[in-house]
Scaffold this active site. Structure first.
Site, PDB file in Angstrom:
ATOM      1  N   GLY A  91      -9.002 -13.889   0.189  1.00 53.58           N
ATOM      2  CA  GLY A  91      -9.433 -14.040   1.577  1.00 53.58           C
ATOM      3  C   GLY A  91      -9.178 -15.463   2.036  1.00 53.58           C
ATOM      4  O   GLY A  91      -9.957 -16.362   1.775  1.00 53.58           O
TER       5      GLY A  91
ATOM      6  N   CYS B 177      -8.688  -0.167   3.956  1.00 50.83           N
ATOM      7  CA  CYS B 177      -7.722  -0.485   5.005  1.00 50.83           C
ATOM      8  C   CYS B 177      -8.345  -0.191   6.370  1.00 50.83           C
ATOM      9  O   CYS B 177      -8.736   0.941   6.640  1.00 50.83           O
ATOM     10  CB  CYS B 177      -6.436   0.336   4.849  1.00 50.83           C
ATOM     11  SG  CYS B 177      -5.283  -0.007   6.203  1.00 50.83           S
TER      12      CYS B 177
ATOM     13  N   ASN C 163      -3.556  -8.037  11.846  1.00 48.39           N
ATOM     14  CA  ASN C 163      -2.459  -7.082  11.712  1.00 48.39           C
ATOM     15  C   ASN C 163      -3.005  -5.682  11.850  1.00 48.39           C
ATOM     16  O   ASN C 163      -4.178  -5.424  11.571  1.00 48.39           O
ATOM     17  CB  ASN C 163      -1.719  -7.257  10.374  1.00 48.39           C
ATOM     18  CG  ASN C 163      -2.336  -6.438   9.274  1.00 48.39           C
ATOM     19  OD1 ASN C 163      -2.098  -5.233   9.161  1.00 48.39           O
ATOM     20  ND2 ASN C 163      -3.170  -7.064   8.454  1.00 48.39           N
TER      21      ASN C 163
ATOM     22  N   GLY D 249       0.820  -1.202   0.000  1.00 53.76           N
ATOM     23  CA  GLY D 249       0.000   0.000   0.000  1.00 53.76           C
ATOM     24  C   GLY D 249       0.858   1.259   0.000  1.00 53.76           C
ATOM     25  O   GLY D 249       1.770   1.393   0.803  1.00 53.76           O
TER      26      GLY D 249
END
Lengths: 259, 303
Positions: free
Chosen positions: B243, B130, B69, B46
């Protein structure tokens, strides 16, 4: 040696006592140089609770046998499962990871301070320092005498001092209570340490006060081990650094620790 | 060998396996382990217009069949990427996408403009999902109005393939997917991590410095499959599913649910070569079931 993932064969599982084991793992390939301070990330297979790999210091390397040994102190499900590894089985191992301890270029008097399972990262360092004719002292702290293992191994490479919290062996108290740290520290040119963070902070503080070169090996939790998850960071004067790739060894002058 | 090639808008992928942003660094970290050019694509870390330090340690908690995370988009900024990292990526023969994020619409635009100038970056993944930043990030991805605002604004300045990465932390993902599509997304990727938390009972404290974080790993796969399936029914643009994909069978499940390509994330941590094994496993599946092309199974769920 470049990073690799291999299925290493368990050729020995040495039980030192109830919760300390040494696994000797053999590669089918020729091992290239692995440096003191580097670590391996072991996969724990067939566990319903352990998801991530478990990082361990590379305790020793035998280039003739192409083996690395891993010192395991049982602290949870992952270490418990690995401590039960059967000779002849294989462990999926990512290694060698991380940077390395900086060795002196000329002969020096050096002190290694290990606490708990932190001693695991210091044996190959002690060996390298000894082979290069440095004067090596090793101070090992533990809760109790039963946690002091492998002292004979360490004594091959230097003078070994011990402390135990319960006073069952060596000086009673923490490593920082030992005269070698309390009184004689300024006779050393270099200090290396690995163990619980409060212990390393205390060692770092004493080294800093006396302006002695000091490197620490950190044990932050990590998901990958090779610098992509960015989870194991520590704060340094240059910002966040990954313990897995830019460490685990850091000079205390780089770390932004409150000591 | 079956035909593994797929198209995502203008991108031609040699196979449908990409890597998820934040789990693959810039690809360079994997050079010791594998030939990155064998992948269909990689989505690099990112990136934001300004450098970001990310959140404090601890940023990770292991959980049952997964992990949390809270890295918080640590990166050195878009300009550093363009000058110091991008030149090292030219050696790769694969599609390199940059995951673009920001705290404000202006930051998204500024970042996308810089990436737009890089010839060998054929697309971006717009990160509006995010969960680990205080401002922006997921906040843009949880309402139709804010999705329309950010996606249409970036669309005006970004002229190559724009994938929009959706958040699973929403009530009606199909509706939000349609907003992204209507605002100019060429493709949708999902899912980002699920908002979650972990607690240390002994210390009576959260494990993460940020208290909450994003859950990933096999624990989230059933949720991801359901959301990919819902989005596939809601939009026409191709979907990149992700995922908790740990193996080729997991990947096949996403194709059947309607994904045209997949991303592998957390599994890369456990096995850095897992993506190559997944590519081989997809090929095995096609051969075993006598499909000549991966395209024959996309959306092929029999209900």
């Amino acid at each position: 040696m470049r990073k690799t993932v291999q299925h290493l064969k368990v050729i020995a599982n040495l039980r030192l006592n109830d919760d300390h084991h040494i696994l000797v793992l053999q590669s089918a390939d020729k091992l290239e140089q692995i440096h003191p301070g580097q670590f391996a990330n072991l996969l724990v297979e067939n566990s319903s609770t352990v998801f991530l790999r478990r990082p361990f210091s590379i305790y020793s390397v035998d280039y003739a046998q192409n083996t690395i040994s891993i010192y395991i102190k049982i602290i949870g499900e992952g270490t418990r499962a690995l401590s039960k590894a059967v000779v002849g089985s294989e462990i999926d191992t990512m290694f060698p990871l991380g940077n390395k301890f900086t060795l002196p270029t000329e002969k020096e008097k050096v002190l290694l301070v290990g606490g708990g399972s932190g001693v695991a990262s210091l044996k190959s360092l002690a060996q390298s320092l000894h082979e290069k004719s440095n004067e090596v002292a090793i101070l090992i702290g533990a809760r109790s005498s039963k946690d002091l293992v492998e002292l004979d191994e360490f004594s091959k490479y230097g003078t070994v001092y011990t402390t135990t919290e319960d006073g069952t062996q060596g000086v009673k108290g923490y490593v920082t209570n030992h005269p070698v740290l309390e009184l004689e520290l300024s006779t050393f040119q270099r200090v290396y340490s690995c163990g619980p963070e409060p212990m390393m902070k205390a060692v770092a503080k004493k080294a800093k006060e006396k302006s002695i070169f000091c490197e620490l090996s950190l044990e932050n939790t990590m998901a990958c081990g090779f610098g992509v998850c960015l989870c194991c960071i520590t704060t340094t004067i240059d910002g966040h650094k990954c313990v897995c790739t830019e460490g685990p060894v850091f000079n205390i002058n780089i770390l932004k620790w409150e000591i | 060998m079956g035909d593994l090639t797929v198209s995502i808008h203008n991108l031609k992928l040699k196979n449908p396996v990409l890597t998820a942003s934040g789990t693959f660094g810039y690809g360079l970290e994997y050079d010791d382990f594998m030939d990155v050019s064998l992948l269909g694509g990689i989505v690099v870390k990112g990136t934001t217009i300004h450098p970001r330090q990310g959140n404090d340690y601890p940023r990770m908690a292991e959980t049952a069949s997964g992990m949390l995370n809270s890295v918080g988009l640590q990166n050195k900024g878009a300009k550093y990427f363009a000058t110091d990292i991008y030149p090292n990526l030219l050696k790769y023969d694969t599609n390199i996408l940059v995951n673009v994020s920001g705290s404000t619409i202006e930051e998204y635009i500024a970042c996308a403009e810089i990436i737009n100038e890089l010839d060998h970056i054929p697309g971006i993944e717009l990160n509006i999902s995010c969960p680990n930043v205080k401002e922006g990030g997921m906040a843009f991805g949880t309402s139709c109005a804010s999705i329309e605002a950010v996606v249409s604004a970036v669309r005006k300045v970004y002229h190559k393939t724009m994938v929009v990465k959706l958040s699973p932390n929403v009530t009606d993902i199909g509706e939000l997917a349609r907003s992204a599509e209507a605002s100019g997304a060429d493709s949708l990727s999902l899912i980002n991590t699920l908002m979650a938390m972990a607690i240390d009972a002994e210390r009576r404290k959260p494990i993460l410095s940020t208290i909450t974080g994003g859950l990933s790993g096999p624990a989230v796969k059933p949720i991801a499959l359901r959301q990919v399936w819902e989005v596939a029914k809601s939009v026409k643009v191709p979907i990149i599913g992700m995922g908790g994909i740990m193996n080729a069978t997991d990947a096949i499940e996403f194709f059947l649910a309607g994904a045209s390509a997949i991303q592998v994330g957390t599994a890369n941590y456990l096995d850095p070569m897992i993506t190559l094994k997944i590519i081989d496993g997809i090929d095995d599946y096609l051969n075993r079931h006598k499909f000549s092309s991966i395209n024959d199974i996309i959306g092929g769920l029999q209900v």
